[in-house]
Scaffold this active site. Structure first.
Site, PDB file in Angstrom:
ATOM      1  N   ASP A   9      26.923 -22.527 -29.783  1.00 30.64           N
ATOM      2  CA  ASP A   9      26.836 -22.186 -31.120  1.00 30.64           C
ATOM      3  C   ASP A   9      25.700 -21.538 -31.334  1.00 30.64           C
ATOM      4  O   ASP A   9      24.800 -21.393 -31.102  1.00 30.64           O
ATOM      5  CB  ASP A   9      26.259 -24.120 -31.912  1.00 30.64           C
ATOM      6  CG  ASP A   9      25.864 -24.020 -32.711  1.00 30.64           C
ATOM      7  OD1 ASP A   9      26.941 -23.580 -33.645  1.00 30.64           O
ATOM      8  OD2 ASP A   9      24.786 -24.537 -33.271  1.00 30.64           O
ATOM      9  N   LEU A  10      25.954 -21.237 -32.235  1.00 29.81           N
ATOM     10  CA  LEU A  10      24.601 -19.834 -33.000  1.00 29.81           C
ATOM     11  C   LEU A  10      23.208 -20.513 -33.810  1.00 29.81           C
ATOM     12  O   LEU A  10      22.322 -20.125 -33.081  1.00 29.81           O
ATOM     13  CB  LEU A  10      25.590 -18.895 -33.742  1.00 29.81           C
ATOM     14  CG  LEU A  10      24.447 -18.027 -34.209  1.00 29.81           C
ATOM     15  CD1 LEU A  10      24.301 -16.319 -33.003  1.00 29.81           C
ATOM     16  CD2 LEU A  10      24.674 -16.846 -35.145  1.00 29.81           C
ATOM     17  N   ASP A  11      23.635 -20.783 -35.001  1.00 26.08           N
ATOM     18  CA  ASP A  11      22.670 -21.421 -36.254  1.00 26.08           C
ATOM     19  C   ASP A  11      22.017 -22.727 -35.028  1.00 26.08           C
ATOM     20  O   ASP A  11      23.054 -23.783 -34.891  1.00 26.08           O
ATOM     21  CB  ASP A  11      23.382 -21.975 -37.227  1.00 26.08           C
ATOM     22  CG  ASP A  11      23.620 -20.442 -37.940  1.00 26.08           C
ATOM     23  OD1 ASP A  11      23.237 -19.216 -37.586  1.00 26.08           O
ATOM     24  OD2 ASP A  11      24.899 -20.194 -38.360  1.00 26.08           O
ATOM     25  N   THR A  17      18.110 -20.269 -37.831  1.00 30.12           N
ATOM     26  CA  THR A  17      18.756 -19.893 -39.531  1.00 30.12           C
ATOM     27  C   THR A  17      18.794 -20.835 -39.628  1.00 30.12           C
ATOM     28  O   THR A  17      19.033 -20.320 -41.081  1.00 30.12           O
ATOM     29  CB  THR A  17      19.860 -18.828 -39.939  1.00 30.12           C
ATOM     30  OG1 THR A  17      20.961 -20.199 -38.719  1.00 30.12           O
ATOM     31  CG2 THR A  17      20.044 -17.692 -39.144  1.00 30.12           C
ATOM     32  N   LYS A  45      23.948 -28.185 -41.254  1.00 35.09           N
ATOM     33  CA  LYS A  45      24.086 -28.319 -40.033  1.00 35.09           C
ATOM     34  C   LYS A  45      25.163 -28.259 -39.533  1.00 35.09           C
ATOM     35  O   LYS A  45      25.662 -29.575 -39.402  1.00 35.09           O
ATOM     36  CB  LYS A  45      22.871 -28.622 -39.174  1.00 35.09           C
ATOM     37  CG  LYS A  45      21.023 -28.175 -39.294  1.00 35.09           C
ATOM     38  CD  LYS A  45      20.297 -28.476 -37.896  1.00 35.09           C
ATOM     39  CE  LYS A  45      18.641 -28.251 -38.836  1.00 35.09           C
ATOM     40  NZ  LYS A  45      17.742 -28.476 -38.197  1.00 35.09           N
ATOM     41  N   GLY A  46      25.836 -26.759 -38.573  1.00 36.46           N
ATOM     42  CA  GLY A  46      27.301 -27.281 -38.385  1.00 36.46           C
ATOM     43  C   GLY A  46      28.265 -27.382 -39.347  1.00 36.46           C
ATOM     44  O   GLY A  46      29.171 -27.314 -38.927  1.00 36.46           O
ATOM     45  N   ARG A  49      30.617 -23.919 -46.025  1.00 36.64           N
ATOM     46  CA  ARG A  49      29.699 -23.162 -46.361  1.00 36.64           C
ATOM     47  C   ARG A  49      29.929 -24.046 -47.803  1.00 36.64           C
ATOM     48  O   ARG A  49      28.984 -25.036 -48.386  1.00 36.64           O
ATOM     49  CB  ARG A  49      29.869 -21.922 -46.763  1.00 36.64           C
ATOM     50  CG  ARG A  49      29.297 -21.447 -48.175  1.00 36.64           C
ATOM     51  CD  ARG A  49      29.440 -20.070 -47.966  1.00 36.64           C
ATOM     52  NE  ARG A  49      29.381 -18.789 -46.501  1.00 36.64           N
ATOM     53  CZ  ARG A  49      29.636 -17.819 -47.274  1.00 36.64           C
ATOM     54  NH1 ARG A  49      29.967 -17.131 -47.848  1.00 36.64           N
ATOM     55  NH2 ARG A  49      30.429 -17.204 -45.383  1.00 36.64           N
ATOM     56  N   SER A 114      30.852 -20.782 -33.719  1.00 36.64           N
ATOM     57  CA  SER A 114      29.745 -20.728 -34.912  1.00 36.64           C
ATOM     58  C   SER A 114      30.749 -20.928 -36.063  1.00 36.64           C
ATOM     59  O   SER A 114      31.604 -20.596 -36.209  1.00 36.64           O
ATOM     60  CB  SER A 114      28.983 -19.938 -35.035  1.00 36.64           C
ATOM     61  OG  SER A 114      28.638 -20.150 -36.202  1.00 36.64           O
ATOM     62  N   ALA A 115      30.224 -22.004 -37.099  1.00 33.57           N
ATOM     63  CA  ALA A 115      31.034 -21.861 -38.098  1.00 33.57           C
ATOM     64  C   ALA A 115      30.624 -20.977 -39.556  1.00 33.57           C
ATOM     65  O   ALA A 115      31.376 -20.897 -40.267  1.00 33.57           O
ATOM     66  CB  ALA A 115      30.585 -23.410 -38.730  1.00 33.57           C
ATOM     67  N   ASN A 118      29.108 -15.494 -41.212  1.00 36.61           N
ATOM     68  CA  ASN A 118      27.852 -14.402 -41.146  1.00 36.61           C
ATOM     69  C   ASN A 118      27.455 -13.557 -39.634  1.00 36.61           C
ATOM     70  O   ASN A 118      26.973 -13.255 -39.453  1.00 36.61           O
ATOM     71  CB  ASN A 118      26.371 -14.755 -41.712  1.00 36.61           C
ATOM     72  CG  ASN A 118      27.277 -14.527 -43.475  1.00 36.61           C
ATOM     73  OD1 ASN A 118      27.311 -13.700 -44.058  1.00 36.61           O
ATOM     74  ND2 ASN A 118      26.842 -15.945 -43.384  1.00 36.61           N
ATOM     75  N   LYS A 145      34.580 -27.278 -38.304  1.00 41.11           N
ATOM     76  CA  LYS A 145      33.470 -28.792 -36.578  1.00 41.11           C
ATOM     77  C   LYS A 145      33.189 -30.275 -37.635  1.00 41.11           C
ATOM     78  O   LYS A 145      32.713 -30.392 -38.619  1.00 41.11           O
ATOM     79  CB  LYS A 145      32.688 -28.582 -35.889  1.00 41.11           C
ATOM     80  CG  LYS A 145      32.424 -27.419 -35.177  1.00 41.11           C
ATOM     81  CD  LYS A 145      30.590 -26.964 -34.763  1.00 41.11           C
ATOM     82  CE  LYS A 145      31.122 -25.686 -33.899  1.00 41.11           C
ATOM     83  NZ  LYS A 145      29.347 -24.681 -33.696  1.00 41.11           N
ATOM     84  N   GLU A 169      25.404 -27.142 -28.388  1.00 43.61           N
ATOM     85  CA  GLU A 169      25.259 -27.277 -29.753  1.00 43.61           C
ATOM     86  C   GLU A 169      23.684 -28.311 -30.237  1.00 43.61           C
ATOM     87  O   GLU A 169      23.151 -29.299 -29.445  1.00 43.61           O
ATOM     88  CB  GLU A 169      26.127 -28.319 -29.926  1.00 43.61           C
ATOM     89  CG  GLU A 169      27.350 -27.972 -30.788  1.00 43.61           C
ATOM     90  CD  GLU A 169      27.660 -27.360 -32.298  1.00 43.61           C
ATOM     91  OE1 GLU A 169      26.528 -27.508 -32.345  1.00 43.61           O
ATOM     92  OE2 GLU A 169      28.258 -26.746 -32.687  1.00 43.61           O
ATOM     93  N   ASP A 170      23.648 -28.100 -31.548  1.00 45.06           N
ATOM     94  CA  ASP A 170      22.584 -28.691 -32.440  1.00 45.06           C
ATOM     95  C   ASP A 170      22.779 -29.113 -33.017  1.00 45.06           C
ATOM     96  O   ASP A 170      22.093 -30.214 -33.342  1.00 45.06           O
ATOM     97  CB  ASP A 170      21.041 -27.526 -32.584  1.00 45.06           C
ATOM     98  CG  ASP A 170      21.496 -27.192 -34.397  1.00 45.06           C
ATOM     99  OD1 ASP A 170      23.177 -26.755 -33.767  1.00 45.06           O
ATOM    100  OD2 ASP A 170      21.297 -26.788 -34.551  1.00 45.06           O
TER     101      ASP A 170
END
Ligand code: BG6
Ligand code: MG
Length: 218
Positions: A9-11, A17, A45-46, A49, A114-115, A118, A145, A169-170
């Protein structure tokens, strides 16, 4: 089940972020006179938008029509992009680059799952745009997710079976998505939030190839 690929996962895993998402959502919430706190931000989170906007509107007990929701989600994104356009490689979370490099050197494939729409901008800003073997992000995924789609797509892009993938994953929704995909999941963060993960560590600085291989044999 030998581990052939790691999907990140990115963020919140590679970069923090969440603070920029919070600042941009807070600005919108203030504009709409909704009391939105850092605690509420955990719930975003996750989450996609539009789903994030829906949570904020629910907190404020506000109902809007679809076209206005689109307008506000776009406005929030304009502010968010303003923050992330100023990100630098210094914002890569500790241990991420070292761990990913170690995996690549060992012949293990690495992907992003990632969701975020961006994702391309963020990885460019932090200098990671040529690092991953595959990128599955909010621009290619339809189902958010905890649907497993993002991780299944990442595995397909890599040409690796789900049972040979490990996800980092966070977010609780992301852990569920990984397990729904039939993958092992390493939670990054708090035990309370990520209890369903196979193991939990505080950050990628606590990960290395040796530790990963132990999980493989467990
Ligand atoms: C996830 C974040 O990675 O991406 C969420 O954890 C965010 O907080 C989601 O809402 C969508 O991001 P973006 O950049 O497409 O608005
Ligand atoms: Mg995350």
């Amino acid at each position: 089940m030998p581990i052939k690929a790691c999907i990140f996962d990115l963020d919140g895993v590679i970069v923090d972020t969440a603070k920029y998402h919070f600042l941009a959502w807070k600005r919108l919430a203030d504009m709409l006179k909704i009391n939105f706190t850092e605690n509420d931000n955990e719930r975003l989170k996750g989450v996609s938008r539009m789903a994030s906007l829906n949570i904020i509107l629910e907190i404020g007990n506000v109902t809007l029509d679809e076209s206005l929701k689109e307008k506000y989600a776009t406005l929030k994104n304009t502010w968010y992009v303003d923050y992330i356009s100023r990100m630098t490689p210094a914002e890569i979370l500790p241990g991420s680059l070292e761990f990913i490099t170690e995996l690549k050197n060992a012949g293990i494939k690495v992907a992003l799952g990632s969701a975020s729409k961006n994702t391309p901008l963020i990885i460019k800003q932090v200098g990671m745009d040529n690092l991953f073997d595959a990128v599955a992000d909010g621009n290619v995924v339809r189902n958010a997710k905890p649907d497993p789609e993002v991780f299944i797509i990442a595995a397909k892009m890599l040409g690796v079976l789900p049972e040979n993938c490990v996800v980092f994953e966070d977010a609780a929704a992301g852990v569920e998505a990984a397990l729904n995909a039939g993958m092992l999941c390493i939670g990054i963060g708090s035990k309370q939030i990520l209890k369903k993960a196979n193991i939990i560590v505080s950050g990628l600085d606590k990960m290395n190839l040796k530790r990963l291989m132990k999980i493989d044999k467990a």
